[in-house]
Design a protein around this motif. Sequence first.
Motif, short mmCIF file in Angstrom:
data_model
loop_
_atom_site.label_atom_id
_atom_site.label_comp_id
_atom_site.label_asym_id
_atom_site.label_seq_id
_atom_site.Cartn_x
_atom_site.Cartn_y
_atom_site.Cartn_z
N MET A 127 0.83 -1.19 0.00
CA MET A 127 0.00 0.00 0.00
C MET A 127 0.87 1.26 0.00
O MET A 127 0.64 2.18 -0.75
N SER A 182 -9.21 2.15 -13.66
CA SER A 182 -7.93 1.45 -13.66
C SER A 182 -8.00 0.13 -12.89
O SER A 182 -7.07 -0.66 -12.96
N LYS A 183 -9.05 -0.10 -12.15
CA LYS A 183 -9.17 -1.35 -11.37
C LYS A 183 -9.56 -2.51 -12.24
O LYS A 183 -10.19 -2.49 -13.19
N MET A 225 4.26 5.82 -5.39
CA MET A 225 4.30 5.86 -6.86
C MET A 225 3.26 6.82 -7.41
O MET A 225 3.53 7.58 -8.34
N ALA A 226 2.07 6.81 -6.83
CA ALA A 226 1.01 7.71 -7.27
C ALA A 226 1.40 9.16 -7.02
O ALA A 226 1.19 10.03 -7.87
N SER A 242 4.02 1.69 -0.97
CA SER A 242 4.78 1.91 -2.20
C SER A 242 3.88 2.38 -3.33
O SER A 242 4.29 3.19 -4.17
N THR A 243 2.64 1.90 -3.36
CA THR A 243 1.69 2.33 -4.39
C THR A 243 1.35 3.80 -4.20
O THR A 243 1.27 4.56 -5.16
N LEU A 244 1.18 4.19 -2.96
CA LEU A 244 0.88 5.59 -2.67
C LEU A 244 2.05 6.49 -3.06
O LEU A 244 1.85 7.56 -3.65
N PHE A 302 -9.40 6.50 -11.45
CA PHE A 302 -9.03 5.51 -10.46
C PHE A 302 -9.89 4.26 -10.58
O PHE A 302 -9.41 3.13 -10.57
#
Length: 61
Positions: free
Chosen positions: A1, A60-61, A7-8, A3-5, A57
């Motif tokens: 979670m 993209s899921k 990256m965003a 690392s995704t944040l 968002f």
Amino acid sequence: MGSTLLMALGLMLILEGLLPLLLPQAWRDTFKRMIELKDGQLRFVGLMSVIGGLVLFLLSK
């Protein structure tokens, strides 16, 4: 979670930085026009940005 944040956030900063990097005068003119908007108009721009981001968002899921 986390690392995704990150990256965003990094992608957002890259995209936000492109216009002032490539077209600084257009970026400056845009902000001058936005300063002249009334509060309600600025809120509408913010709302459209949030809705657009949510749609992207969800797509993209």
